[in-house]
Design a protein around this motif. Structure first.
Motif, PDB file in Angstrom:
ATOM      1  N   PRO A  56       0.487  -0.882   0.096  1.00 64.34           N
ATOM      2  CA  PRO A  56       0.066   0.337  -0.668  1.00 64.34           C
ATOM      3  C   PRO A  56       0.269   1.392  -0.312  1.00 64.34           C
ATOM      4  O   PRO A  56       2.021   1.318   0.408  1.00 64.34           O
ATOM      5  CB  PRO A  56      -0.840  -0.326   1.195  1.00 64.34           C
ATOM      6  N   ILE A  57       0.331   2.757  -0.922  1.00 63.30           N
ATOM      7  CA  ILE A  57       0.628   3.549  -0.559  1.00 63.30           C
ATOM      8  C   ILE A  57      -0.425   4.394  -0.874  1.00 63.30           C
ATOM      9  O   ILE A  57      -0.833   4.533  -1.718  1.00 63.30           O
ATOM     10  CB  ILE A  57       1.144   3.709  -2.146  1.00 63.30           C
ATOM     11  N   HIS A  58      -0.533   4.895   0.454  1.00 59.94           N
ATOM     12  CA  HIS A  58      -1.955   5.384   0.768  1.00 59.94           C
ATOM     13  C   HIS A  58      -3.064   5.010  -0.270  1.00 59.94           C
ATOM     14  O   HIS A  58      -3.516   5.893  -0.823  1.00 59.94           O
ATOM     15  CB  HIS A  58      -1.539   6.857  -0.049  1.00 59.94           C
ATOM     16  N   THR A  89       4.375   3.683   1.936  1.00 60.37           N
ATOM     17  CA  THR A  89       3.276   5.341   2.237  1.00 60.37           C
ATOM     18  C   THR A  89       5.113   5.834   2.671  1.00 60.37           C
ATOM     19  O   THR A  89       5.361   6.682   1.936  1.00 60.37           O
ATOM     20  CB  THR A  89       2.450   5.470   3.334  1.00 60.37           C
ATOM     21  N   PRO A  90       5.624   5.261   4.001  1.00 61.99           N
ATOM     22  CA  PRO A  90       6.799   6.290   4.129  1.00 61.99           C
ATOM     23  C   PRO A  90       7.627   6.484   2.686  1.00 61.99           C
ATOM     24  O   PRO A  90       8.496   7.378   2.611  1.00 61.99           O
ATOM     25  CB  PRO A  90       7.022   5.289   5.365  1.00 61.99           C
ATOM     26  N   LEU A  95      11.187  10.053  -0.769  1.00 59.61           N
ATOM     27  CA  LEU A  95      11.142  10.372  -2.449  1.00 59.61           C
ATOM     28  C   LEU A  95      10.761  11.324  -2.312  1.00 59.61           C
ATOM     29  O   LEU A  95      11.984  12.429  -3.067  1.00 59.61           O
ATOM     30  CB  LEU A  95      10.832   9.280  -2.820  1.00 59.61           C
ATOM     31  N   LYS A  96       9.023  11.801  -2.071  1.00 58.67           N
ATOM     32  CA  LYS A  96       8.612  12.937  -2.643  1.00 58.67           C
ATOM     33  C   LYS A  96       9.871  14.101  -2.383  1.00 58.67           C
ATOM     34  O   LYS A  96      10.026  15.831  -2.538  1.00 58.67           O
ATOM     35  CB  LYS A  96       7.071  13.117  -2.128  1.00 58.67           C
ATOM     36  N   SER A  97      10.366  13.915  -0.645  1.00 60.61           N
ATOM     37  CA  SER A  97      10.793  15.148  -0.133  1.00 60.61           C
ATOM     38  C   SER A  97      12.103  15.550  -0.591  1.00 60.61           C
ATOM     39  O   SER A  97      12.696  16.237  -0.098  1.00 60.61           O
ATOM     40  CB  SER A  97      11.005  15.067   2.075  1.00 60.61           C
ATOM     41  N   ALA A  98      12.881  14.628  -0.915  1.00 61.90           N
ATOM     42  CA  ALA A  98      14.091  14.226  -1.593  1.00 61.90           C
ATOM     43  C   ALA A  98      14.234  14.760  -3.632  1.00 61.90           C
ATOM     44  O   ALA A  98      15.518  15.232  -3.099  1.00 61.90           O
ATOM     45  CB  ALA A  98      14.949  12.606  -1.808  1.00 61.90           C
ATOM     46  N   VAL A  99      13.197  14.970  -3.601  1.00 60.04           N
ATOM     47  CA  VAL A  99      13.519  15.278  -5.826  1.00 60.04           C
ATOM     48  C   VAL A  99      12.832  17.044  -5.032  1.00 60.04           C
ATOM     49  O   VAL A  99      12.605  18.143  -4.357  1.00 60.04           O
ATOM     50  CB  VAL A  99      12.567  14.796  -6.248  1.00 60.04           C
ATOM     51  N   ARG A 118       6.704   1.800  -9.917  1.00 54.37           N
ATOM     52  CA  ARG A 118       8.108   1.324  -9.803  1.00 54.37           C
ATOM     53  C   ARG A 118       8.177   0.739  -8.742  1.00 54.37           C
ATOM     54  O   ARG A 118       9.856   0.305  -8.187  1.00 54.37           O
ATOM     55  CB  ARG A 118       8.907   2.201 -10.365  1.00 54.37           C
ATOM     56  N   LEU A 119       8.002   0.985  -7.000  1.00 57.86           N
ATOM     57  CA  LEU A 119       8.938   1.529  -6.278  1.00 57.86           C
ATOM     58  C   LEU A 119       8.318   0.169  -5.537  1.00 57.86           C
ATOM     59  O   LEU A 119       8.395  -1.171  -5.525  1.00 57.86           O
ATOM     60  CB  LEU A 119       7.966   2.292  -4.873  1.00 57.86           C
ATOM     61  N   ARG A 120       6.692  -0.128  -6.385  1.00 58.58           N
ATOM     62  CA  ARG A 120       6.504  -1.681  -6.636  1.00 58.58           C
ATOM     63  C   ARG A 120       7.002  -2.701  -7.103  1.00 58.58           C
ATOM     64  O   ARG A 120       7.417  -4.100  -5.857  1.00 58.58           O
ATOM     65  CB  ARG A 120       4.568  -1.575  -6.192  1.00 58.58           C
ATOM     66  N   MET A 121       7.216  -2.588  -7.665  1.00 58.30           N
ATOM     67  CA  MET A 121       8.134  -3.623  -8.854  1.00 58.30           C
ATOM     68  C   MET A 121       9.677  -3.672  -8.191  1.00 58.30           C
ATOM     69  O   MET A 121      10.340  -4.967  -8.473  1.00 58.30           O
ATOM     70  CB  MET A 121       8.813  -2.717  -9.950  1.00 58.30           C
TER      71      MET A 121
END
Length: 262
Positions: A56-58, A89-90, A95-99, A118-121
């Motif tokens: 799960p991601i959100h 999710t974390p 990643l969102k905070s790093a880009v 791609r994170l799931r892959m």
């Protein structure tokens, strides 16, 4: 379609492929949708170890509940099935905070949606590498070869594709025969990548039944001028997506160097 025979054929194909590769099992990402439910059921029927991975991601609660219901049912029916749950999710938020921050747009939303896939892959291949298993793809024929409705190197990054020669209606027929939970069979198809309630039909602009029809018409050599009204609209949607997503369906272009330059 001879549903039982198709199931037996796919199960035998999976088994033979794994044995030939000296592989002892499969890893399947389970989302709460019909495609992943059918794929994981087919893998389970091989008798080989099958890891169902929930990532799960959100994720909407309804999708999580369907995925967990299906995995619990599979584990009860097949002793070779196990599960892993990785809350990404974390990782996604980090990643969102790093880009670099950019202005919110539809393109940003799409980029982030593809990032989820791609994170799931990467997570599936972590488990596959850990156990020396194969990642089984969950794409159907309309998605993989019709409209290209998947993420390159996301859900498109797999080792083998057991249901990619079946259109969506055929996948549903297999799901019924395989006793996939009814909650999954009646749920509106969704990729769940945007963190909202949008369905595949909302994104594409046509239902899978309509897309199957358009795919068949294209194969028969029809063009948009052969249709009017909604049929013409659907056919144009299919042709547009089939055209712009060819980069997903074709082999990676390789720049061949002339011999006299080497």
């Amino acid at each position: 379609m001879h549903t039982e025979k198709v199931i037996d054929h796919i199960v035998n194909w999976l088994t033979n492929y794994a044995n030939s590769a000296n592989i002892k099992g499969f890893v399947v990402g389970v989302s709460g949708g019909i495609d992943s439910a059918v794929t994981s059921s087919l893998c389970a029927k091989t008798g080989l170890k099958t890891i169902c991975v929930e990532m799960p991601i959100h994720q909407a609660e309804s999708q999580v509940n369907r995925a967990q219901e299906h995995i619990a049912q599979l584990k009860k029916r097949f002793p070779n099935v196990s599960e892993e749950r990785v809350d990404l999710t974390p990782v996604f938020e980090e990643l969102k905070s790093a880009v670099p921050k950019v202005e919110k747009s539809a393109q940003l939303d799409l980029s982030l949606a593809n990032t989820r896939a791609r994170l799931r892959m990467s997570t599936l291949y972590y488990f596959a590498g850990l156990h020396k298993y194969l990642v089984a793809g969950t794409g159907n024929k309309v998605e993989d070869f019709g409209v290209g409705f998947y993420t390159k190197y996301g859900d498109g990054g797999v080792d083998l594709s057991p249901i990619a020669d079946l259109v969506k209606s055929q996948v549903y027929a297999l799901g019924k025969e395989l006793k996939v939970p009814n909650s999954i069979q009646i749920a509106a198809p969704t990729d769940g990548l945007f963190g909202d309630s949008r369905s595949d039909e909302d994104q594409i602009g046509a239902s899978y039944d309509e897309l199957e029809w358009a795919m068949k018409m294209k194969d028969e050599g029809k063009n948009k001028d052969d249709f009017e009204g909604r049929k013409r609209e659907v056919f144009e949607i299919f042709i547009r997506l089939n055209t712009v997503n060819q980069h997903k369906m074709m082999p990676i272009p390789v720049c061949n160097i002339p011999v006299d330059l080497i």
